[in-house]
Design a protein around this motif. Structure first.
Motif, PDB file in Angstrom:
ATOM      1  N   CYS A   1       0.943  -1.309   0.089  1.00 57.78           N
ATOM      2  CA  CYS A   1      -0.093   0.140   0.076  1.00 57.78           C
ATOM      3  C   CYS A   1       0.832   1.039  -0.045  1.00 57.78           C
ATOM      4  O   CYS A   1       0.591   2.194  -0.617  1.00 57.78           O
ATOM      5  N   THR A   2       1.894   1.326   0.781  1.00 61.22           N
ATOM      6  CA  THR A   2       2.758   2.396   0.785  1.00 61.22           C
ATOM      7  C   THR A   2       3.480   2.528  -0.651  1.00 61.22           C
ATOM      8  O   THR A   2       3.595   3.654  -0.913  1.00 61.22           O
ATOM      9  N   ALA A   3       3.936   1.539  -1.038  1.00 61.17           N
ATOM     10  CA  ALA A   3       4.725   1.615  -2.302  1.00 61.17           C
ATOM     11  C   ALA A   3       3.745   2.118  -3.424  1.00 61.17           C
ATOM     12  O   ALA A   3       3.970   3.164  -4.402  1.00 61.17           O
ATOM     13  N   VAL A   4       2.442   1.622  -3.469  1.00 63.14           N
ATOM     14  CA  VAL A   4       1.606   2.292  -4.430  1.00 63.14           C
ATOM     15  C   VAL A   4       1.200   3.690  -4.274  1.00 63.14           C
ATOM     16  O   VAL A   4       1.387   4.652  -4.833  1.00 63.14           O
TER      17      VAL A   4
ATOM     18  N   PHE B   1      12.554  15.869  -8.734  1.00 64.57           N
ATOM     19  CA  PHE B   1      11.652  15.693  -7.801  1.00 64.57           C
ATOM     20  C   PHE B   1      11.354  14.083  -7.860  1.00 64.57           C
ATOM     21  O   PHE B   1      11.209  13.368  -6.787  1.00 64.57           O
ATOM     22  N   LEU B   2      11.232  13.310  -9.130  1.00 63.10           N
ATOM     23  CA  LEU B   2      10.872  12.061  -8.988  1.00 63.10           C
ATOM     24  C   LEU B   2      12.162  11.170  -8.528  1.00 63.10           C
ATOM     25  O   LEU B   2      11.725  10.096  -7.719  1.00 63.10           O
ATOM     26  N   VAL B   3      13.404  11.593  -8.764  1.00 63.68           N
ATOM     27  CA  VAL B   3      14.432  10.830  -8.179  1.00 63.68           C
ATOM     28  C   VAL B   3      14.317  11.091  -6.696  1.00 63.68           C
ATOM     29  O   VAL B   3      14.739  10.114  -6.045  1.00 63.68           O
ATOM     30  N   CYS B   4      14.405  12.251  -6.193  1.00 63.17           N
ATOM     31  CA  CYS B   4      14.051  12.067  -4.688  1.00 63.17           C
ATOM     32  C   CYS B   4      13.110  11.421  -4.105  1.00 63.17           C
ATOM     33  O   CYS B   4      13.230  10.603  -2.948  1.00 63.17           O
ATOM     34  N   VAL B   5      11.902  11.641  -4.532  1.00 62.62           N
ATOM     35  CA  VAL B   5      10.560  11.070  -3.778  1.00 62.62           C
ATOM     36  C   VAL B   5      10.738   9.578  -4.310  1.00 62.62           C
ATOM     37  O   VAL B   5      10.890   8.513  -3.361  1.00 62.62           O
ATOM     38  N   TRP B   6      10.609   9.093  -5.399  1.00 60.32           N
ATOM     39  CA  TRP B   6      10.497   7.470  -5.632  1.00 60.32           C
ATOM     40  C   TRP B   6      11.827   6.878  -5.280  1.00 60.32           C
ATOM     41  O   TRP B   6      11.814   5.968  -4.735  1.00 60.32           O
ATOM     42  N   GLY B   7      13.102   7.500  -5.434  1.00 59.49           N
ATOM     43  CA  GLY B   7      14.337   7.253  -4.893  1.00 59.49           C
ATOM     44  C   GLY B   7      14.257   6.895  -3.455  1.00 59.49           C
ATOM     45  O   GLY B   7      14.862   5.687  -2.959  1.00 59.49           O
ATOM     46  N   ALA B   8      13.838   7.961  -2.805  1.00 59.81           N
ATOM     47  CA  ALA B   8      14.124   7.645  -1.197  1.00 59.81           C
ATOM     48  C   ALA B   8      13.204   6.556  -0.782  1.00 59.81           C
ATOM     49  O   ALA B   8      13.470   5.992   0.297  1.00 59.81           O
ATOM     50  N   PHE B   9      12.051   6.541  -1.260  1.00 59.22           N
ATOM     51  CA  PHE B   9      11.087   5.879  -0.642  1.00 59.22           C
ATOM     52  C   PHE B   9      11.410   4.166  -1.158  1.00 59.22           C
ATOM     53  O   PHE B   9      10.959   2.988  -0.319  1.00 59.22           O
ATOM     54  N   ALA B  10      12.124   4.078  -2.196  1.00 56.23           N
ATOM     55  CA  ALA B  10      12.495   2.840  -2.853  1.00 56.23           C
ATOM     56  C   ALA B  10      13.534   2.348  -1.712  1.00 56.23           C
ATOM     57  O   ALA B  10      13.631   1.188  -1.260  1.00 56.23           O
ATOM     58  N   VAL B  11      14.351   3.137  -1.148  1.00 56.36           N
ATOM     59  CA  VAL B  11      15.640   2.701  -0.260  1.00 56.36           C
ATOM     60  C   VAL B  11      14.738   2.617   1.061  1.00 56.36           C
ATOM     61  O   VAL B  11      15.123   1.673   1.650  1.00 56.36           O
TER      62      VAL B  11
END
Lengths: 201, 295
Positions: A21-24, B214-224
């Motif tokens: 859910c968090t990832a989505v 923006f996308l690198v920071c948000v998606w990258g950080a949450f992927a980590v």
């Protein structure tokens, strides 16, 4: 009687983990934010503007300019978009605070500190091949009796303009202590620009 | 010589603090600064200004920066327990619906494992009682280890552990510390990565930064952050097993150090732990007489 399909649907939801859910949620939020920025970026543009009044032929410091977002329709042709292309360069005419910096207002990179930009009237044949930003040797030859020639080496050509009388005015950056020599020649002498080998002119 | 100096410094300073708090806080602050400058197109100017400073000024600025990071790291270190509890699912207030959702999901999963008789999975990942199930996988792994002494021996781990820990051999304490350190590192990394993604995302929206940044920071950080959390589950399983095995091997050391006779069987042990809890919580004396001191 309970709806079996609705009950099955309710049972299915908790099978999705909180991590998923968090990832989505992050993916959707990132996509939404990126779309918003993309739409905004299509309508606006970042250009270099002056933060304070600048006099002509002054070297631009880091604090003199900044990037500002404005509507694409308000951006003039030739507007500078990179701070690095302006900082450390001469401005060729006075600029007011808030004014957008355009390409033809930016001169070559400023030479060493302690230089002053002076205008010199030169013959067309002397300046025909000179380009802005070139390094030349300035030969100051006084005409008439008295005086002697003065040579100032490795002078930066900042700008060139045609005068109303059809002459050629070249703005050069010279050491402050050579202003007197130039003043003695101005009006009663002749300035000659000599190409410096390998200066890229 | 340099390696010797580094080993001396890191030996004096707490390795756990340096690794779990200082290094991660340093990366967090540096990345926040870079994004803050890059979002406004000021990164090049900042580098130019730094290069224009004289060496003594640069040294002073670096010392002030390190001191700032140290303070932030100390705050992070003090909040490691809260960070761990947040990942365990101890949520309240507006997050209560999310907690219920997570708990319901794990009830379903526990029921499914029981129906499939997956005893090994249940042992490692879930407490035996449905009432103890938490909203997150990490919470259930750690709760399973916390409930293990009570479920198996009748010992309350909250009361027993602080008294057992000082009696443990050094190698056991070291192993527990290393397992805990690995778990904390991944949780702090996940928390700081999520914080960076959130803060940088909001900031970059406000300053209308480039889309790619923006996308690198948000998606990258949450992927980590998500990868670090997933990795922490393995560390948590190891840590939980270390705790369980420590209880299995050394729990009776408490009775021997209290000069009490060892219980004769499992039932007697359960009774002994019940009496122990009454002693600690309600000052009810133990019924067993103290043996005479050794000669």
């Amino acid at each position: 009687m309970a709806n079996p399909r609705a009950a099955a649907h309710r049972r299915a939801w908790p099978r999705i983990s909180l991590t998923m859910c968090t990832a989505v949620a992050v993916f959707v939020a990132g996509a939404a934010g990126g779309t918003w920025l993309g739409i905004d970026g299509a309508r606006t543009e970042r250009v270099v503007v002056v933060t304070r009044d600048l006099s002509g032929f002054r070297a631009v410091s880091a604090a003199d300019v900044t990037l500002r977002k404005m509507a694409r329709s308000a951006v003039p042709p030739g507007a500078m978009r990179s701070l690095g292309s302006v900082r450390g360069h001469y401005v060729l005419r006075p600029l007011h605070a808030g004014q957008i910096v355009v390409q033809h207002a930016v001169g070559p990179p400023a030479a060493a500190p302690g230089l002053v930009v002076v205008p010199l009237s030169v013959g067309n044949d002397s300046a025909a091949w000179i380009r802005d930003g070139a390094l030349v040797d300035l030969l100051l030859a006084p005409t008439g009796p008295g005086g002697r020639a003065v040579v100032i080496r490795q002078v930066l050509v900042v700008d060139q303009r045609k005068t109303a009388a059809g002459g050629h005015l070249v703005f050069v950056a010279v050491p402050r202590d050579r202003e007197c020599a130039i003043a003695r020649v101005a009006g009663r002498g002749r300035a000659i620009l000599a190409e410096v080998p390998g200066s890229g002119t | 010589m340099f390696a010797t100096a580094i080993s001396t410094v890191t030996g004096v300073l707490d390795r756990r603090f340096l690794r779990n708090s200082f290094a991660l806080s340093l990366a967090f602050i540096v990345l926040c600064g870079v994004v803050a400058l890059a979002g406004n197109g000021q990164l090049g100017a900042a580098i130019t200004i730094w290069q224009s400073w004289r060496a003594p000024v640069q040294l002073l600025a670096a010392a002030a920066f390190i001191a700032t990071v140290w303070v932030v790291a100390a705050v992070v270190q003090s909040q490691i327990r809260s960070i761990t509890q947040a990942f365990e699912g101890y949520w309240s207030g507006p997050l209560r619906p999310l907690r219920r959702y997570g708990e319901k999901r794990h009830w379903q999963r526990l029921d499914k494992l029981r129906s499939q008789q997956q005893a090994a999975q249940i042992y490692a990942r879930y407490p035996l009682s449905r009432n103890e199930v938490r909203a997150t996988r990490l919470g259930n792994i750690l709760r399973a280890a916390e409930c293990y002494p009570r479920d198996r021996y009748g010992a309350d781990s909250v009361l027993v552990w602080p008294r057992l820990y000082p009696l443990l051999p050094d190698n056991i304490i070291t192993g527990i510390g290393q397992a805990r350190e690995s778990l904390e590192f991944l949780l702090v990394l996940s928390a700081l990565a999520a914080a960076f993604g959130t803060v940088s995302g909001i900031y970059l929206i406000v300053v209308m930064a480039p889309v790619w940044l923006f996308l690198v920071c948000v998606w990258g950080a949450f992927a980590v952050a998500i990868l670090a959390y997933r990795s922490s589950l393995g560390a948590a399983l190891l840590y939980a097993e270390v705790l369980r095995s420590t209880f299995d091997m050394h729990r009776l050391d408490i009775f021997s150090n209290m000069r009490l006779p060892a219980p004769a069987n499992a039932a007697a042990e359960r009774q002994r732990w019940t009496e122990f809890s009454r002693l600690v919580l309600r000052n009810v004396p133990l019924p067993q007489p103290y043996p005479p001191p050794p000669p």
